[in-house]
Each structure stands twice: as structure tokens, then as C-alpha cells.
Design an enzyme around this catalytic site. Sequence first.
Site, PDB file in Angstrom:
ATOM      1  N   HIS A 143      89.420  41.526  17.149  1.00  0.00           N
ATOM      2  CA  HIS A 143      89.306  41.377  18.599  1.00  0.00           C
ATOM      3  C   HIS A 143      88.910  42.648  19.330  1.00  0.00           C
ATOM      4  CE1 HIS A 143      90.052  39.739  22.548  1.00  0.00           C
ATOM      5  NE2 HIS A 143      90.991  40.630  22.810  1.00  0.00           N
TER       6      HIS A 143
ATOM      7  N   GLY B 232      77.595  46.104  29.705  1.00  0.00           N
ATOM      8  CA  GLY B 232      78.903  45.519  29.992  1.00  0.00           C
ATOM      9  C   GLY B 232      79.533  46.171  31.216  1.00  0.00           C
ATOM     10  N   ILE B 233      80.819  45.950  31.393  1.00  0.00           N
ATOM     11  CA  ILE B 233      81.510  46.462  32.575  1.00  0.00           C
ATOM     12  C   ILE B 233      81.429  47.980  32.647  1.00  0.00           C
ATOM     13  CG2 ILE B 233      83.818  46.772  33.571  1.00  0.00           C
ATOM     14  CD1 ILE B 233      84.397  43.858  32.783  1.00  0.00           C
ATOM     15  N   ALA B 234      81.655  48.671  31.527  1.00  0.00           N
ATOM     16  CA  ALA B 234      81.637  50.135  31.539  1.00  0.00           C
ATOM     17  C   ALA B 234      80.269  50.674  31.943  1.00  0.00           C
ATOM     18  CB  ALA B 234      82.034  50.673  30.161  1.00  0.00           C
TER      19      ALA B 234
ATOM     20  N   GLU C 200     101.844  39.467  29.939  1.00  0.00           N
ATOM     21  CA  GLU C 200     101.304  39.396  28.587  1.00  0.00           C
ATOM     22  C   GLU C 200     102.219  40.154  27.641  1.00  0.00           C
ATOM     23  OE1 GLU C 200      97.186  40.509  28.465  1.00  0.00           O
ATOM     24  OE2 GLU C 200      96.549  38.816  29.684  1.00  0.00           O
TER      25      GLU C 200
ATOM     26  N   ALA D 254      86.028  38.519  28.192  1.00  0.00           N
ATOM     27  CA  ALA D 254      87.417  38.939  28.381  1.00  0.00           C
ATOM     28  C   ALA D 254      88.177  37.911  29.215  1.00  0.00           C
ATOM     29  CB  ALA D 254      87.458  40.304  29.067  1.00  0.00           C
TER      30      ALA D 254
ATOM     31  N   ARG E 113      96.390  48.795  20.991  1.00  0.00           N
ATOM     32  CA  ARG E 113      96.161  48.638  22.430  1.00  0.00           C
ATOM     33  C   ARG E 113      97.154  47.675  23.073  1.00  0.00           C
ATOM     34  NH1 ARG E 113      92.663  44.724  25.503  1.00  0.00           N
ATOM     35  NH2 ARG E 113      92.497  43.639  23.513  1.00  0.00           N
TER      36      ARG E 113
ATOM     37  N   GLY F 120      92.231  39.953  31.762  1.00  0.00           N
ATOM     38  CA  GLY F 120      92.295  40.631  33.051  1.00  0.00           C
ATOM     39  C   GLY F 120      92.551  42.115  32.911  1.00  0.00           C
TER      40      GLY F 120
ATOM     41  N   HIS G 105      93.475  39.814  17.228  1.00  0.00           N
ATOM     42  CA  HIS G 105      94.189  38.959  18.180  1.00  0.00           C
ATOM     43  C   HIS G 105      94.869  37.852  17.394  1.00  0.00           C
ATOM     44  CE1 HIS G 105      95.214  36.658  21.710  1.00  0.00           C
ATOM     45  NE2 HIS G 105      94.718  37.621  22.470  1.00  0.00           N
TER      46      HIS G 105
ATOM     47  N   SER H  49      92.412  47.536  28.247  1.00  0.00           N
ATOM     48  CA  SER H  49      91.036  47.933  27.922  1.00  0.00           C
ATOM     49  C   SER H  49      90.107  47.832  29.120  1.00  0.00           C
ATOM     50  CB  SER H  49      90.496  47.096  26.766  1.00  0.00           C
ATOM     51  OG  SER H  49      90.687  45.724  27.016  1.00  0.00           O
TER      52      SER H  49
ATOM     53  N   GLU I 206      84.877  50.385  25.286  1.00  0.00           N
ATOM     54  CA  GLU I 206      85.397  50.196  23.934  1.00  0.00           C
ATOM     55  C   GLU I 206      84.808  51.178  22.931  1.00  0.00           C
ATOM     56  OE1 GLU I 206      86.178  46.614  20.650  1.00  0.00           O
ATOM     57  OE2 GLU I 206      85.196  46.160  22.555  1.00  0.00           O
TER      58      GLU I 206
END
Length: 514
Positions: A337, A18-20, A118, A50, A372, A53, A233, A377, A361
Site C-alpha cells: 500500500h 499527484g498532490i505533492a 483510524e 487515497a 506510517r 484523508g 494495508h 501521508s 511518497e
Amino acid sequence: MSADVRSFFGRPIIIGGGIAGLLTALHLAPEPVLLLSRTPLGADASSAWAQGGLAVSLGVDDDPALHLADTLAAGDGLCDAEIATRILHAAADAIETLATLGVRFDRTSEGALLLGLEAAHGRRRIVHAGGDGSGQEIMRALVEAVRSAPSITVVEGVEARRLAVEDNTVRGVWASCSMSPVFFGTGRVVLATGGIGGLFLDSTNPSGSCGQGLALAARAGAVLADLEFIQFHPTALDGPDRPMPLISEAVRGEGATIVDETGRRFLEGVPGAELAPRDVVARAISKHLSKGHRAFLDVREKPGSAFARQFPTIASACRVAGIDPAYDLIPIRPAQHYHMGGVAVDPDGRSSVAGLWACGEVASTGLHGANRLASNSLTEAVVCARWVAESVAGSPIGVRTRSKAREIPAPNPLSLRPLLSRALGVKRHGEFLRDAVSAMLPLAELHHAASDPAAVGLMIAVAALLREESRGAHYRTDFPDLAVFARRSRLTLDGALATAREFACSSTLEELEQ
């Protein structure tokens, strides 16, 4: 896999695509890195799903101190203010890093970043890429960068099953592949495989995400933190599809309202209404549903005609479900979520086991606290990936040893989902938590496909049982009030198993006395 695994000995190993994980690998360049991904890159990562953003204070009316205040308020007394301050001050540079790597952020006609609103944010500070497809766009750019980086070797279709640990120090990774178990010798491992949605019946996460990173760390003896805090969520699309399509909080940020089948805005009496913190909105909707009502998102007036353009992913999911948001209400309900808990790490991502880091995460940095703040995140993952990479690069390679091969079954949480959904939902009760602990204890100690998911579920349930208060996303109907002192929780697998056995013994004694 065809390559000789001995050629990878000593390299840092990143588990998770993933992104991390991708950003950590990129920041480690030019050092050779091995990245293990259970599926093809981007195919089954929560990051790609996701919508919200990244939260970053860039507006003329905003600054990191205001962002911090909102983060601490949402975290309900459990955020680590020092690490939160450090992360939020680094967020702007992280956005610039992503832009340099090719992420196409949404901008005004003048070229400035568009900033969205948000829930629980006091300012517009959400940076999007492709409207509600932010995760997908970021993943696109990062996958392309990783594929073209000569220092990164990506091994797909291989799943890490155990960490080899001696004297509380990582010595390697046992992984599965199509042929047989394979051992990668290394003294540096980064866990970047987060998500526990696969443990629940209703989730917005990929069903394959069932806490594998937590299981790896727990079986290695690492300390885990704040496991009881699971975010639901409030606005998942209520239909038959699993995982459930997410309806981003940004939709409410643009003016959408929540109504019941009579058209009444039943959140009007809640402070913040539709833009209250997620745990508050989720509990309010859950309570209304329990009374026999239904819940809907009304986007007909706001965002109105701009909805499909602003939120193309959500509009597409609605069309598949036979819903036209221009004319129809969108049925919603809460769904699991995000997990605020994870591997306890220091500011550089180091765990309590030498040679083991965690990012994204799967890590518990202290930023999120008990609940959160929306879109923090991805910001955390992007910021911390650099710090983790710098820490890994500055650490010794470690001893290259080989441990005895073990065939570890692929994790399968299917049988646990009803149990965990009942015990660890939006509202919890000690009786259901104790039942879950008793049921998972024998499974966690077996060598079975359900054992690793059971170990993770057991640790979460024990942490939830021990927290006899209601705070943030953790709501106990038998302990509805806040405790006097806020405290973060810490737990090891051995500690959780010992506590579970104590519960089992006390329950048996109570039954005998009756």
C-alpha cells in the site's frame, strides 16, 4: 511535444502529477514552472486513489503533541521527532490552504470539519473530502487550479527517464516523448512521483507506479533512506482485480470488525484489535490466512445502514464484485500500500544531490519511521510541498548544459513481481531476500526495460537483508526481535550493488565449500 524545449531552459521542473507535485507547482507561482506527467493529470496518480484523508489535530480534545505521540508510537522508534513535530504543527494551515484552493471537505451542518477515527490514532482527527473519495476530491481541485495557473506549463505524456548530473549537481532531465528523447536543461528538479505498487503482484496502487522517482534519484547518485519499510494495508478487497480495491481503515474506525469464515473475531487477543497499527493487523491476518482460514470485514452492524453513504467508493467496488455489504461479509487480505522509505531529504526537501528535491511518497523525511500512521501521508505531502517550493525558489537556476542523448527503455516490472512479492512481503526471510538480490543484480546493471525496477527492488532487498531485526512494517522471521538500538538506514545504488556482489561472492564460496 510541439513547444521548443529551449524555451523551458532554467525553469524548475517538477516530475509527477499527484498532490505533492501539483501543490509544489502552485506554491512556486508566479515563477514559471514545468510539470512533467507520464499520464494526463489525475489519470494514474496514487493520490487520486487515497481514501483515508488527512490527519490533523483539530478536535477540542486533541493537540499536535497527542498527534505526535501516536505518530512516534506507530513509527516504532525510527521517526525523526523534530521533523514530525514541525510537519504536524503545520497541518492545520495546510488544510486551510487546500480549502482556499477549492477542496470541498466534509463538514457538519454547522460548518465545522468532520473528524474521523483510524487505527492507532488516539483521537478523531482524520479530515475527509467526499467520504472515502478524499484523494479524488483533492486532486480535482488541484488539477483545476494548476490548469488555470499561467505560471505552470503542464506537459503530459512525457516520462522522465534520467537526470543529467555533473559533479553531484543536477543539470537537466532526459525524458521520453512520442518522437524521440528530449532534454530539459535545468538546475532545479523536484521528484514527486512516488509509489512502488507496480513491483508487487498484490497492491492497492496504480500498476504503473513502479518506483520511477526512486530510480531517477538512485541513478543520479542520491542517498535513499529506510527503503526496507513497506506498508501492507490489511484490508484490500480480496478478489481477482489488480490493483486491488482498498477498504479504508476509516471503516474499522466506524466500528467494522474482522472475522474469519466461522464468524470469529480472531483479532480479539491482539492489543488494539481491529484498530491496532497496520503492520500488526496485516501480520495477524496473514498468519490466519496461512493456516487455511479466510478473512472478512463485517460492516453489517457498524457502520450498518450508513456504510454506503459514508463510503460510496468502497460500496461501489463491493457491488462490482457482487457483494452487498448490508448482508454479505467483505473478503479481505493484505496488499502492498505505501512505501515509508524514499529519497533521503532535509527539512526543506533537498536531497544529497545539489538541485534535486523530493516531496510526497518518493521522499523520506523521517515522519513515518518504520510504520506510517494512517492518513499522515497526505498531510506530509501537502505540508512539505510549500517548504520544497520555498527552497526551490530561493536556489540558483544553475548552469544550462546539455548532455549526450540516451534512449532509456520504458520501465517494465512485470517479470520481477513474483520475485519481489515473495521476498518483500508481510513476512520476510534472509534466504528469500538473498535469492532476490542475486536474481536482480545482473538485471540492474543492464540497459533493459526491467533494469530500473530491478535497481529499485535490489536496493529495497539489500536494505531488508541488512536490517537483521523486526521493526514496524519490516518483519524478519529469522530475526523476529527488535535490535537494541534503533537506527535509520541509508543506501546509494553503488553501495547496494557492491553489497549485492559481496552476497553473490559469499554464496558462491558457500556452494563450493559444500
